[in-house]
Design a protein around this motif. Structure first.
Motif, PDB file in Angstrom:
ATOM      1  N   PHE A   1       0.827  -1.198   0.000  1.00  0.00           N
ATOM      2  CA  PHE A   1       0.000   0.000   0.000  1.00  0.00           C
ATOM      3  C   PHE A   1       0.864   1.250   0.000  1.00  0.00           C
ATOM      4  CE2 PHE A   1      -4.034  -2.059   0.768  1.00  0.00           C
ATOM      5  CZ  PHE A   1      -3.666  -3.246   1.380  1.00  0.00           C
ATOM      6  N   CYS A   2       0.496   2.172  -0.833  1.00  0.00           N
ATOM      7  CA  CYS A   2       1.099   3.492  -0.845  1.00  0.00           C
ATOM      8  C   CYS A   2       0.354   4.359   0.165  1.00  0.00           C
ATOM      9  CB  CYS A   2       0.971   4.067  -2.246  1.00  0.00           C
ATOM     10  SG  CYS A   2       1.610   5.729  -2.476  1.00  0.00           S
ATOM     11  N   ALA A   3       1.080   5.258   0.821  1.00  0.00           N
ATOM     12  CA  ALA A   3       0.468   6.099   1.836  1.00  0.00           C
ATOM     13  C   ALA A   3       1.125   7.467   1.838  1.00  0.00           C
ATOM     14  CB  ALA A   3       0.599   5.449   3.207  1.00  0.00           C
ATOM     15  N   SER A   4       0.406   8.461   2.323  1.00  0.00           N
ATOM     16  CA  SER A   4       0.974   9.803   2.374  1.00  0.00           C
ATOM     17  C   SER A   4       0.531  10.524   3.644  1.00  0.00           C
ATOM     18  CB  SER A   4       0.557  10.610   1.144  1.00  0.00           C
ATOM     19  OG  SER A   4      -0.831  10.857   1.120  1.00  0.00           O
ATOM     20  N   GLU A   5       1.403  11.387   4.112  1.00  0.00           N
ATOM     21  CA  GLU A   5       1.112  12.218   5.279  1.00  0.00           C
ATOM     22  C   GLU A   5       1.727  13.582   5.049  1.00  0.00           C
ATOM     23  OE1 GLU A   5       2.761  10.864   8.955  1.00  0.00           O
ATOM     24  OE2 GLU A   5       1.956  12.553  10.102  1.00  0.00           O
ATOM     25  N   ALA A   6       0.935  14.612   5.281  1.00  0.00           N
ATOM     26  CA  ALA A   6       1.419  15.976   5.091  1.00  0.00           C
ATOM     27  C   ALA A   6       2.576  16.261   6.032  1.00  0.00           C
ATOM     28  CB  ALA A   6       0.288  16.976   5.311  1.00  0.00           C
ATOM     29  N   PHE A   7       3.725  16.595   5.457  1.00  0.00           N
ATOM     30  CA  PHE A   7       4.934  16.929   6.214  1.00  0.00           C
ATOM     31  C   PHE A   7       5.252  15.875   7.279  1.00  0.00           C
ATOM     32  CE2 PHE A   7       5.334  20.761   3.966  1.00  0.00           C
ATOM     33  CZ  PHE A   7       4.090  21.363   3.885  1.00  0.00           C
ATOM     34  N   GLY A   8       5.033  14.621   6.917  1.00  0.00           N
ATOM     35  CA  GLY A   8       5.259  13.539   7.866  1.00  0.00           C
ATOM     36  C   GLY A   8       6.724  13.329   8.196  1.00  0.00           C
ATOM     37  N   ASN A   9       6.944  12.761   9.381  1.00  0.00           N
ATOM     38  CA  ASN A   9       8.284  12.423   9.852  1.00  0.00           C
ATOM     39  C   ASN A   9       8.546  10.947   9.548  1.00  0.00           C
ATOM     40  OD1 ASN A   9      10.586  11.770  11.232  1.00  0.00           O
ATOM     41  ND2 ASN A   9       9.855  12.417  13.242  1.00  0.00           N
ATOM     42  N   PRO A  10       9.385  10.660   8.561  1.00  0.00           N
ATOM     43  CA  PRO A  10       9.565   9.249   8.154  1.00  0.00           C
ATOM     44  C   PRO A  10      10.154   8.370   9.248  1.00  0.00           C
ATOM     45  CG  PRO A  10      11.177  10.658   7.074  1.00  0.00           C
ATOM     46  CD  PRO A  10      10.181  11.562   7.747  1.00  0.00           C
ATOM     47  N   TRP A  11      10.879   8.944  10.202  1.00  0.00           N
ATOM     48  CA  TRP A  11      11.434   8.140  11.296  1.00  0.00           C
ATOM     49  C   TRP A  11      10.343   7.657  12.253  1.00  0.00           C
ATOM     50  CZ3 TRP A  11      13.948  12.435   9.342  1.00  0.00           C
ATOM     51  CH2 TRP A  11      15.193  12.184   8.735  1.00  0.00           C
ATOM     52  N   SER A  12       9.267   8.408  12.337  1.00  0.00           N
ATOM     53  CA  SER A  12       8.181   7.999  13.230  1.00  0.00           C
ATOM     54  C   SER A  12       7.499   6.732  12.740  1.00  0.00           C
ATOM     55  CB  SER A  12       7.154   9.124  13.370  1.00  0.00           C
ATOM     56  OG  SER A  12       6.430   9.302  12.154  1.00  0.00           O
ATOM     57  N   TYR A  13       7.584   6.449  11.442  1.00  0.00           N
ATOM     58  CA  TYR A  13       6.915   5.271  10.904  1.00  0.00           C
ATOM     59  C   TYR A  13       7.608   3.979  11.341  1.00  0.00           C
ATOM     60  CZ  TYR A  13       5.055   8.839   7.708  1.00  0.00           C
ATOM     61  OH  TYR A  13       4.475   9.949   7.178  1.00  0.00           O
ATOM     62  N   LEU A  14       8.883   4.081  11.713  1.00  0.00           N
ATOM     63  CA  LEU A  14       9.627   2.891  12.125  1.00  0.00           C
ATOM     64  C   LEU A  14       9.014   2.251  13.368  1.00  0.00           C
ATOM     65  CD1 LEU A  14      13.240   4.239  11.543  1.00  0.00           C
ATOM     66  CD2 LEU A  14      12.066   2.518  10.187  1.00  0.00           C
ATOM     67  N   SER A  15       8.378   3.048  14.197  1.00  0.00           N
ATOM     68  CA  SER A  15       7.770   2.533  15.416  1.00  0.00           C
ATOM     69  C   SER A  15       6.255   2.607  15.377  1.00  0.00           C
ATOM     70  CB  SER A  15       8.292   3.306  16.631  1.00  0.00           C
ATOM     71  OG  SER A  15       8.032   4.691  16.486  1.00  0.00           O
ATOM     72  N   ASN A  16       5.720   2.817  14.201  1.00  0.00           N
ATOM     73  CA  ASN A  16       4.267   2.925  14.044  1.00  0.00           C
ATOM     74  C   ASN A  16       3.855   2.118  12.826  1.00  0.00           C
ATOM     75  OD1 ASN A  16       1.589   3.635  13.911  1.00  0.00           O
ATOM     76  ND2 ASN A  16       1.934   5.827  13.681  1.00  0.00           N
ATOM     77  N   GLY A  17       3.916   0.812  12.985  1.00  0.00           N
ATOM     78  CA  GLY A  17       3.640  -0.065  11.862  1.00  0.00           C
ATOM     79  C   GLY A  17       2.227   0.029  11.336  1.00  0.00           C
ATOM     80  N   ALA A  18       1.317   0.449  12.176  1.00  0.00           N
ATOM     81  CA  ALA A  18      -0.076   0.547  11.756  1.00  0.00           C
ATOM     82  C   ALA A  18      -0.352   1.780  10.919  1.00  0.00           C
ATOM     83  CB  ALA A  18      -0.990   0.531  12.970  1.00  0.00           C
TER      84      ALA A  18
ATOM     85  N   THR B   1      -0.837   4.997  11.907  1.00  0.00           N
ATOM     86  CA  THR B   1      -1.969   5.745  12.474  1.00  0.00           C
ATOM     87  C   THR B   1      -1.941   7.226  12.151  1.00  0.00           C
ATOM     88  OG1 THR B   1      -0.777   5.974  14.554  1.00  0.00           O
ATOM     89  CG2 THR B   1      -2.283   4.111  14.366  1.00  0.00           C
ATOM     90  N   THR B   2      -0.796   7.739  11.704  1.00  0.00           N
ATOM     91  CA  THR B   2      -0.731   9.166  11.380  1.00  0.00           C
ATOM     92  C   THR B   2      -0.909   9.445   9.888  1.00  0.00           C
ATOM     93  OG1 THR B   2       1.675   9.108  11.102  1.00  0.00           O
ATOM     94  CG2 THR B   2       0.828   9.574  13.318  1.00  0.00           C
TER      95      THR B   2
END
Length: 129
Positions: free
Chosen positions: A95-112, A114-115
């Motif tokens: 799945f492709c996903a996008s987040e406005a001005f997201g912090n890519p390091w935060s995704y390492l600990s947020n597998g779901a 949620t942001t």
């Protein structure tokens, strides 16, 4: 209306490569951090890779580091996931996903994820042994 459309999935053998693409429309692409997630049958969704909105930073799950590469072409509003040395355990819907001005390091600990603001509908990758 914001839309993410993935393509490039398919069936390959162990060790082969695939490149996934995700075309974005409906929002200012350069304002969005783009990410790839995957979900295997019977398992929870997990983070795979991300590239920051400015294209400078990338992050990868340990399971794909060194084999997968995420990139973006802002002129085409498209993000890519180059997948090399594929393994049967890479079999999943991606799945492709996008987040406005997201912090890519935060995704390492947020597998779901949620942001995440927007999700694509997914493309299936099957790796046979």
């Amino acid at each position: 209306q914001e839309q993410l459309v993935e393509s490039g999935g398919g069936t390959v053998q162990t060790g082969e490569s695939l490149r996934l693409s995700c075309s974005s429309s409906g929002h200012t692409f350069t304002h969005y951090t783009m990410a790839w997630y995957r979900q295997a049958p019977g398992k929870e969704r997990e983070f795979v890779a991300a590239i920051r909105f400015d294209g400078v930073a990338t992050t990868y799950a340990d399971s794909v580091k060194g084999r997968f590469t995420v990139s973006r072409d802002d002129a085409k509003n498209t993000v890519y996931l180059q997948m090399n040395s594929l393994k049967p355990e890479d079999t999943a819907a991606y799945f492709c996903a996008s987040e406005a001005f997201g912090n890519p390091w935060s995704y390492l600990s947020n597998g779901a994820g949620t942001t995440i603001d927007y999700w694509g509908t997914g493309t299936l990758v099957t790796v046979s042994s």
